[in-house]
Design a protein around this motif. Structure first.
Motif, PDB file in Angstrom:
ATOM      1  N   CYS A 274      42.770  44.111  38.131  1.00 51.36           N
ATOM      2  CA  CYS A 274      43.964  44.761  38.648  1.00 51.36           C
ATOM      3  C   CYS A 274      44.703  45.343  37.455  1.00 51.36           C
ATOM      4  CB  CYS A 274      44.785  43.703  39.364  1.00 51.36           C
ATOM      5  SG  CYS A 274      46.298  44.332  40.041  1.00 51.36           S
ATOM      6  N   ALA A 275      44.828  46.683  37.444  1.00 50.71           N
ATOM      7  CA  ALA A 275      45.388  47.382  36.294  1.00 50.71           C
ATOM      8  C   ALA A 275      46.770  46.851  35.912  1.00 50.71           C
ATOM      9  CB  ALA A 275      45.470  48.875  36.604  1.00 50.71           C
ATOM     10  N   GLY A 276      47.570  46.492  36.914  1.00 50.83           N
ATOM     11  CA  GLY A 276      48.949  46.079  36.647  1.00 50.83           C
ATOM     12  C   GLY A 276      49.080  44.735  35.954  1.00 50.83           C
ATOM     13  N   LEU A 277      47.976  44.030  35.754  1.00 52.03           N
ATOM     14  CA  LEU A 277      48.091  42.655  35.252  1.00 52.03           C
ATOM     15  C   LEU A 277      48.122  42.531  33.735  1.00 52.03           C
ATOM     16  CD1 LEU A 277      45.931  40.419  37.607  1.00 52.03           C
ATOM     17  CD2 LEU A 277      48.393  40.332  37.232  1.00 52.03           C
ATOM     18  N   GLY A 278      47.861  43.623  33.006  1.00 53.74           N
ATOM     19  CA  GLY A 278      47.873  43.513  31.548  1.00 53.74           C
ATOM     20  C   GLY A 278      46.638  42.813  31.025  1.00 53.74           C
ATOM     21  N   ALA A 279      46.816  42.014  29.966  1.00 54.31           N
ATOM     22  CA  ALA A 279      45.667  41.441  29.260  1.00 54.31           C
ATOM     23  C   ALA A 279      44.803  40.556  30.161  1.00 54.31           C
ATOM     24  CB  ALA A 279      46.147  40.639  28.058  1.00 54.31           C
ATOM     25  N   GLN A 280      45.439  39.756  31.004  1.00 51.68           N
ATOM     26  CA  GLN A 280      44.674  38.886  31.906  1.00 51.68           C
ATOM     27  C   GLN A 280      44.441  39.654  33.195  1.00 51.68           C
ATOM     28  OE1 GLN A 280      43.423  36.058  30.770  1.00 51.68           O
ATOM     29  NE2 GLN A 280      44.415  36.677  28.866  1.00 51.68           N
ATOM     30  N   SER A 281      43.536  40.651  33.127  1.00 57.90           N
ATOM     31  CA  SER A 281      43.487  41.635  34.216  1.00 57.90           C
ATOM     32  C   SER A 281      42.664  41.181  35.419  1.00 57.90           C
ATOM     33  CB  SER A 281      42.933  42.954  33.682  1.00 57.90           C
ATOM     34  OG  SER A 281      41.613  42.747  33.241  1.00 57.90           O
ATOM     35  N   GLU A 282      41.956  40.069  35.302  1.00 56.30           N
ATOM     36  CA  GLU A 282      41.130  39.657  36.452  1.00 56.30           C
ATOM     37  C   GLU A 282      41.954  38.855  37.463  1.00 56.30           C
ATOM     38  OE1 GLU A 282      36.896  38.110  36.220  1.00 56.30           O
ATOM     39  OE2 GLU A 282      37.912  36.349  37.016  1.00 56.30           O
ATOM     40  N   VAL A 283      41.975  39.308  38.705  1.00 53.31           N
ATOM     41  CA  VAL A 283      42.617  38.478  39.739  1.00 53.31           C
ATOM     42  C   VAL A 283      41.658  37.422  40.253  1.00 53.31           C
ATOM     43  CG1 VAL A 283      44.586  39.416  40.998  1.00 53.31           C
ATOM     44  CG2 VAL A 283      42.372  40.495  41.268  1.00 53.31           C
ATOM     45  N   GLY A 284      40.389  37.796  40.357  1.00 54.51           N
ATOM     46  CA  GLY A 284      39.433  36.833  40.885  1.00 54.51           C
ATOM     47  C   GLY A 284      38.026  37.275  40.581  1.00 54.51           C
ATOM     48  N   GLY A 285      37.095  36.322  40.679  1.00 56.17           N
ATOM     49  CA  GLY A 285      35.718  36.698  40.417  1.00 56.17           C
ATOM     50  C   GLY A 285      34.791  35.535  40.691  1.00 56.17           C
TER      51      GLY A 285
END
Ligand code: HAM
Length: 412
Positions: A274-285
């Motif tokens: 998610c682009a809006g999340l900054g450095a920790q960009s993964e929401v899930g996986g």
């Protein structure tokens, strides 16, 4: 004297009511979406034997090497606060003989997880995941369904700017051959690699694709990728997963350098960023982990799953907490009337409405002010003479009402 400067431990979050409400909503939406697809809830302990994670997640991973909260219990056993949920669920699957049930076993869970990482926005030492595991099938349909359910969840919550990245790690054999090729490539560029990557060429060469260091990144642009090296069955499996996603209109991008921080993955891996999340960009996986259950001492059992970070979902969504609905506040002129107010409040609650009474001994005027402050839609006023009035807080209209009619009036 009591100390007045206690703070929550580093890397942990207090969820105040508006955030806790937002989290409840995320959990409710997930339970609905996953429940409709036949996934059943499961819960495992917050701590497990350390060995489960060393074996399951992998000794060469950052999680096991640096991030586990491990301690010895009073019986001298090594215990670890769970850093993730997949190994514990596979443990439970085996311990409770779920491999004897009709397969696949489809499960979901939510709860706190613990990793001793350097805290930053979106990265905490205690965080919360919702996770899904489909155990006992190697069908590409299971991969596609898992991915689609996570895509559905993020869409239903209107998490903005989500992108799905997809890769495949192949099976252990093809991966082993590929890893040798990659190690040879890294060794031939040893002088250009960061110290961390260089030291782990043998232990975990795939992590080189994850490096932040500029020079290492430049080397990795020319590195062979596993997706180019998938053998027959693995390539076919990957193609089928892709075709299923395409047939269902799920947009994705193949990322041949995608790696994940856990050792158990085989074949499909994916990441929702998610682009809006900054450095920790993964929401899930997540991904497929066909070897894990055997690794833990069970029969060979293919499986696939994912987890999303609830804090990251909430960060990505921004503050959109819904206001609380307060149907009625029941005010009372004196102690006798307080009892009647409480009795009626209980009746309204049993009928499914929200109803509050004064718990702070306020006078009638104070109660009305309080009802206004908390945004109650209606106030029911028990006067000292026993009569009951109902006030609509929006219109200001006030009129007498019989206690037996209150429920009907409020439900209008
Ligand atoms: P993971 O990628 O390590 O996978 O974590 C899944 C999600 O948990 C991440 O995408 C992120 O949103 C969240 N997360 C991880 N670490 C933190 C942290 N320190 N602070 C906040 N959020 C965090 C797993 O845990 C696998 N068990 C997923 C899986 C299930 N694979 C197969 N089945």
């Amino acid at each position: 004297m009591a100390k007045s400067s206690y703070q929550a431990p580093r890397g942990t979050l207090d969820l105040l009511p508006s955030q806790a409400r937002a989290r409840q909503r995320v959990e409710r939406v997930a339970a609905t979406i996953l429940g409709r697809a036949g996934y059943e809830p499961i819960a495992t302990p917050i701590f497990e034997d350390t060995d489960l994670f060393e074996r399951g997640v992998g000794r060469s991973t950052d999680i096991v090497r640096k991030e586990m909260f491990t301690f010895e219990d009073k019986g001298g056993r090594s215990i670890t606060l769970r850093p993730e949920g997949t190994a514990p669920i596979c443990r439970a699957y085996l311990e409770h003989g779920m491999h004897k049930l009709a397969q696949p076993v489809k499960l979901f869970y939510r709860g706190p997880f613990f990793r001793h990482e350097r805290p930053q926005a979106g990265r905490y030492r205690q965080f919360h995941q919702i996770g899904l595991e489909t155990i006992g099938t190697d069908s590409p349909l299971a991969d596609a369904e898992a991915i689609m359910l996570l895509a559905d969840l993020l869409a239903e919550l209107a998490v903005p700017g989500v992108e799905l990245r997809l890769g495949s790690l192949g099976s252990p054999d093809s991966r082993a051959a590929y890893l040798e090729e990659l190690k040879a490539y890294l060794r031939s560029h040893e002088g250009e690699l960061s110290k961390d990557v260089r030291e782990r060429i043998d232990l975990n060469p795939l992590r080189a694709f994850d490096a932040d260091d500029e020079e290492t990144r430049a080397v990795m642009v020319g590195a062979p990728t596993i997706v180019e090296r998938l053998d027959g069955e693995d390539a076919k499996h990957f193609a089928e997963v892709r075709a299923l996603l395409e047939a269902d209109g799920v947009p994705y991008r193949v990322d041949p350098t995608l790696v994940r921080g856990l050792d158990y993955y085989t074949r499909t891996i994916f990441s929702f960023v998610c682009a809006g999340l900054g450095a920790q960009s993964e929401v899930g996986g997540g991904g497929r982990y066909d070897g894990l259950i055997e690794q833990l001492g069970g029969p060979s059992t293919p499986a696939v799953g994912w987890a999303v970070g609830i804090e990251r979902i909430l960060l990505a969504m921004g503050d959109n907490s819904a206001p609380v609905v307060r149907d009625a506040f029941l005010a009372a002129a004196d102690d006798d009337q307080r009892q009647r107010a409480m009795a009626l409040a209980i009746e309204l609650r049993h009928a499914g409405l929200s109803a509050e009474v004064d718990l702070a001994g306020r006078g009638l005027k104070g109660q009305l002010k309080h009802a206004n402050r908390i945004g109650a839609r209606h106030v029911l006023i028990f006067a000292a003479d026993g009569s009951l009035q109902m006030r609509d807080m929006k219109t200001g209209e006030q009129r007498p009402v019989a206690p037996s009619h209150v429920l009907d009036e409020l439900s209008k």
